[in-house]
Design a protein around this motif. Structure first.
Motif, PDB file in Angstrom:
ATOM      1  N   THR A 291       0.580   0.636  -9.687  1.00  0.00           N
ATOM      2  CA  THR A 291       0.091  -0.609  -9.127  1.00  0.00           C
ATOM      3  C   THR A 291       1.251  -1.424  -8.570  1.00  0.00           C
TER       4      THR A 291
ATOM      5  N   GLU B 234       0.973   4.006  -3.131  1.00  0.00           N
ATOM      6  CA  GLU B 234       0.610   5.408  -2.906  1.00  0.00           C
ATOM      7  C   GLU B 234       1.789   6.340  -3.170  1.00  0.00           C
TER       8      GLU B 234
ATOM      9  N   VAL C 127      -1.962  -4.102  -5.049  1.00  0.00           N
ATOM     10  CA  VAL C 127      -2.551  -2.886  -4.474  1.00  0.00           C
ATOM     11  C   VAL C 127      -2.464  -1.770  -5.505  1.00  0.00           C
ATOM     12  N   GLU C 128      -3.592  -1.143  -5.794  1.00  0.00           N
ATOM     13  CA  GLU C 128      -3.630  -0.042  -6.745  1.00  0.00           C
ATOM     14  C   GLU C 128      -3.625   1.293  -6.006  1.00  0.00           C
ATOM     15  N   PRO C 129      -3.018   2.323  -6.562  1.00  0.00           N
ATOM     16  CA  PRO C 129      -3.008   3.638  -5.906  1.00  0.00           C
ATOM     17  C   PRO C 129      -4.397   4.251  -5.906  1.00  0.00           C
ATOM     18  N   THR C 130      -4.670   5.050  -4.896  1.00  0.00           N
ATOM     19  CA  THR C 130      -6.011   5.639  -4.758  1.00  0.00           C
ATOM     20  C   THR C 130      -6.125   7.021  -5.388  1.00  0.00           C
ATOM     21  N   TRP C 131      -5.000   7.663  -5.719  1.00  0.00           N
ATOM     22  CA  TRP C 131      -5.068   9.065  -6.113  1.00  0.00           C
ATOM     23  C   TRP C 131      -4.791   9.320  -7.594  1.00  0.00           C
TER      24      TRP C 131
ATOM     25  N   ARG D   6       0.838  -1.211   0.000  1.00  0.00           N
ATOM     26  CA  ARG D   6       0.000   0.000   0.000  1.00  0.00           C
ATOM     27  C   ARG D   6       0.864   1.248   0.000  1.00  0.00           C
TER      28      ARG D   6
END
Length: 213
Positions: free
Chosen positions: A98, A93, A115-119, A89
């Motif tokens: 990814t 981020e 885990v993929e970035p949220t932004w 994570r």
């Protein structure tokens, strides 16, 4: 051995380790010599392990690791994934790409955590369960680099367009984790991986390795 441990279980686990370290199997006599116990004890150990499909014996009487070990190994993936998620994570981020943990599964590389970035507005869709040959893509090549130079930190591996057109990858192997061959990496839609990403991926691989020790 201490009063709290089981001698029989210890010997059974030693049998599995010895068999895992050989490609051609071992005879009862060879196991007896390596364990320092008589053949009758080895026969009993093998018979018990065979009942659980952890050991198989060929027509020549040589014992080998059984398919039951693979079933146990698959149950390890969720535990490894859980341990790796915090570092993945943070990596996703920080880099905006990814992040993934990849382990060896037979002759293939298997993504067990993603885990993929949220932004970010867009990123590569890379899914847990994705498989590819070890000699293609940054994740597999990083694993092979550690396999070929086990006593040297091979750093990180960069690739472009090997698994998906237009995508670049960076990965670093997990080092110093007994029984686990894997890598941590990122994949992004770019012609080249930015310079700082390699070092960051290596840091994440070290974090995951520490969590698994």
């Amino acid at each position: 051995m201490t009063a709290e441990t089981s001698q029989t279980l210890d010997r059974g686990l030693r049998v599995l380790k010895l068999l895992a370290d050989t490609d051609h199997g071992l005879t009862v006599t060879e196991l007896s010599n390596k364990l320092g116990v008589n053949r009758t004890v080895v026969y009993r150990l093998l018979a018990t392990l065979e009942q659980h499909a952890l050991v198989r014996r060929d027509l020549g009487g040589r014992a080998r690791v059984g398919l039951g070990v693979l079933r146990l190994g698959r149950q390890v993936h969720p535990l490894v994934r859980e341990a790796a998620l915090p570092a993945l994570r943070s990596l996703a981020e920080d880099i905006g790409a990814t992040a993934h943990l990849t382990l060896v599964d037979g002759t293939e590389a298997l993504a067990v955590a993603v885990v993929e970035p949220t932004w970010t507005d867009y990123h590569v869709a890379y899914r847990a369960g994705f498989r590819h040959p070890l000699d293609r893509g940054a994740a597999g090549k990083a694993i092979l680099s550690a396999r070929h130079s086990p006593k040297v930190d091979p750093g990180y591996t960069l690739t472009h367009g090997e698994l998906e057109a237009g995508a670049s990858g960076a990965a670093a192997p997990l080092l110093g984790v007994t029984g686990v061959e894997g890598s941590v990496g990122v994949v992004m839609l770019a012609d080249a991986v930015p310079e700082r990403v390699g070092a960051r991926v290596m840091d994440a691989a070290r974090e995951v390795a520490d969590a698994l020790r």
